[in-house]
Design a protein around this motif. Structure first.
Motif, PDB file in Angstrom:
ATOM      1  N   LYS A   1       3.085  32.259 -20.727  1.00 30.31           N
ATOM      2  CA  LYS A   1       2.210  31.265 -21.362  1.00 30.31           C
ATOM      3  C   LYS A   1       1.146  31.950 -22.219  1.00 30.31           C
ATOM      4  N   LEU A   2       0.600  33.039 -21.701  1.00 33.27           N
ATOM      5  CA  LEU A   2      -0.422  33.757 -22.467  1.00 33.27           C
ATOM      6  C   LEU A   2       0.186  34.441 -23.686  1.00 33.27           C
ATOM      7  N   ARG A   3       1.416  34.908 -23.561  1.00 38.25           N
ATOM      8  CA  ARG A   3       2.096  35.502 -24.720  1.00 38.25           C
ATOM      9  C   ARG A   3       2.302  34.432 -25.798  1.00 38.25           C
ATOM     10  N   SER A   4       2.709  33.266 -25.379  1.00 38.17           N
ATOM     11  CA  SER A   4       2.921  32.160 -26.313  1.00 38.17           C
ATOM     12  C   SER A   4       1.614  31.788 -27.017  1.00 38.17           C
ATOM     13  N   SER A   5       0.537  31.754 -26.270  1.00 33.51           N
ATOM     14  CA  SER A   5      -0.776  31.454 -26.837  1.00 33.51           C
ATOM     15  C   SER A   5      -1.185  32.543 -27.830  1.00 33.51           C
ATOM     16  N   PHE A   6      -0.947  33.793 -27.476  1.00 29.49           N
ATOM     17  CA  PHE A   6      -1.226  34.941 -28.340  1.00 29.49           C
ATOM     18  C   PHE A   6      -0.442  34.811 -29.648  1.00 29.49           C
ATOM     19  N   GLU A   7       0.848  34.509 -29.548  1.00 28.21           N
ATOM     20  CA  GLU A   7       1.689  34.397 -30.739  1.00 28.21           C
ATOM     21  C   GLU A   7       1.300  33.211 -31.617  1.00 28.21           C
ATOM     22  N   SER A   8       0.825  32.131 -31.014  1.00 26.04           N
ATOM     23  CA  SER A   8       0.451  30.967 -31.819  1.00 26.04           C
ATOM     24  C   SER A   8      -0.961  31.091 -32.391  1.00 26.04           C
ATOM     25  N   SER A   9      -1.734  32.053 -31.888  1.00 25.44           N
ATOM     26  CA  SER A   9      -3.118  32.221 -32.336  1.00 25.44           C
ATOM     27  C   SER A   9      -3.296  33.301 -33.390  1.00 25.44           C
ATOM     28  N   CYS A  10      -2.281  34.153 -33.593  1.00 19.53           N
ATOM     29  CA  CYS A  10      -2.435  35.310 -34.468  1.00 19.53           C
ATOM     30  C   CYS A  10      -1.357  35.356 -35.551  1.00 19.53           C
ATOM     31  N   PRO A  11      -1.692  35.924 -36.709  1.00 16.34           N
ATOM     32  CA  PRO A  11      -0.663  36.147 -37.735  1.00 16.34           C
ATOM     33  C   PRO A  11       0.412  37.103 -37.205  1.00 16.34           C
ATOM     34  N   GLN A  12       1.643  36.915 -37.649  1.00 13.97           N
ATOM     35  CA  GLN A  12       2.774  37.714 -37.158  1.00 13.97           C
ATOM     36  C   GLN A  12       2.539  39.220 -37.319  1.00 13.97           C
ATOM     37  N   GLN A  13       1.985  39.626 -38.456  1.00 17.33           N
ATOM     38  CA  GLN A  13       1.735  41.058 -38.672  1.00 17.33           C
ATOM     39  C   GLN A  13       0.724  41.598 -37.672  1.00 17.33           C
ATOM     40  N   TRP A  14      -0.241  40.797 -37.295  1.00 15.91           N
ATOM     41  CA  TRP A  14      -1.235  41.228 -36.312  1.00 15.91           C
ATOM     42  C   TRP A  14      -0.581  41.403 -34.946  1.00 15.91           C
ATOM     43  N   ILE A  15       0.333  40.495 -34.605  1.00 18.21           N
ATOM     44  CA  ILE A  15       1.025  40.581 -33.316  1.00 18.21           C
ATOM     45  C   ILE A  15       1.797  41.894 -33.243  1.00 18.21           C
ATOM     46  N   LYS A  16       2.532  42.203 -34.315  1.00 18.20           N
ATOM     47  CA  LYS A  16       3.276  43.471 -34.357  1.00 18.20           C
ATOM     48  C   LYS A  16       2.331  44.649 -34.177  1.00 18.20           C
ATOM     49  N   TYR A  17       1.211  44.618 -34.894  1.00 20.06           N
ATOM     50  CA  TYR A  17       0.235  45.707 -34.816  1.00 20.06           C
ATOM     51  C   TYR A  17      -0.319  45.822 -33.398  1.00 20.06           C
ATOM     52  N   PHE A  18      -0.741  44.696 -32.816  1.00 19.05           N
ATOM     53  CA  PHE A  18      -1.324  44.738 -31.480  1.00 19.05           C
ATOM     54  C   PHE A  18      -0.315  45.209 -30.435  1.00 19.05           C
ATOM     55  N   ASP A  19       0.948  44.802 -30.557  1.00 20.57           N
ATOM     56  CA  ASP A  19       1.982  45.269 -29.622  1.00 20.57           C
ATOM     57  C   ASP A  19       2.149  46.790 -29.713  1.00 20.57           C
ATOM     58  N   LYS A  20       2.206  47.299 -30.936  1.00 17.80           N
ATOM     59  CA  LYS A  20       2.329  48.755 -31.116  1.00 17.80           C
ATOM     60  C   LYS A  20       1.081  49.469 -30.614  1.00 17.80           C
ATOM     61  N   ARG A  21      -0.071  48.871 -30.867  1.00 17.54           N
ATOM     62  CA  ARG A  21      -1.339  49.466 -30.426  1.00 17.54           C
ATOM     63  C   ARG A  21      -1.382  49.555 -28.901  1.00 17.54           C
TER      64      ARG A  21
END
Length: 123
Positions: free
Chosen positions: A81-101
């Motif tokens: 649920k928190l992952r879904s909230s994270f993905e719906s709250s952030c731009p896709q490029q930011w999600i990729k960056y944060f995952d790599k970070r």
């Protein structure tokens, strides 16, 4: 004066040149330039930078998701649920960056603690 011509009038503001953004007051001979209003018209709709409030919502969703992962020993199934909230709250490029970070920070943490073991497989 049109796109591609250096615009030297101080009232024109900033210009996009081949060498980057420049104040028209400081602009020397940097080559062909485009006024900001023209340069920004090429940014696709929906690609505008998030507002401060949107950034804060994104960072909060990321922090809650990361906290869940930490508390559940990286078991992502506990944090759907928190992952879904994270993905719906952030731009896709930011999600990729944060995952790599996060991957990098976890690697660094293990490495600095002496817990990292390099792979013994040969390619």
């Amino acid at each position: 004066v049109g796109p591609g011509d250096p615009l030297l009038s101080p009232s024109r503001g900033f210009l996009l040149c081949k060498t980057g953004w420049h104040s028209s007051r400081l602009l020397g001979d940097c080559g062909p330039c485009t006024p900001v209003s023209t340069a920004l018209s090429f940014i696709p709709v929906g690609m505008a930078a998030p507002s401060m409030k949107e950034r804060q919502v994104c960072w909060g969703a990321r922090d809650e998701y990361w906290k869940c992962l930490d508390e559940n020993l990286e078991d992502a199934s506990q944090c759907k649920k928190l992952r879904s909230s994270f993905e719906s709250s952030c731009p896709q490029q930011w999600i990729k960056y944060f995952d790599k970070r996060r991957d990098y920070l976890k690697f660094k943490e293990k490495f600095e603690a002496g817990q990292f073991e390099p792979s013994t497989a040969k390619s």
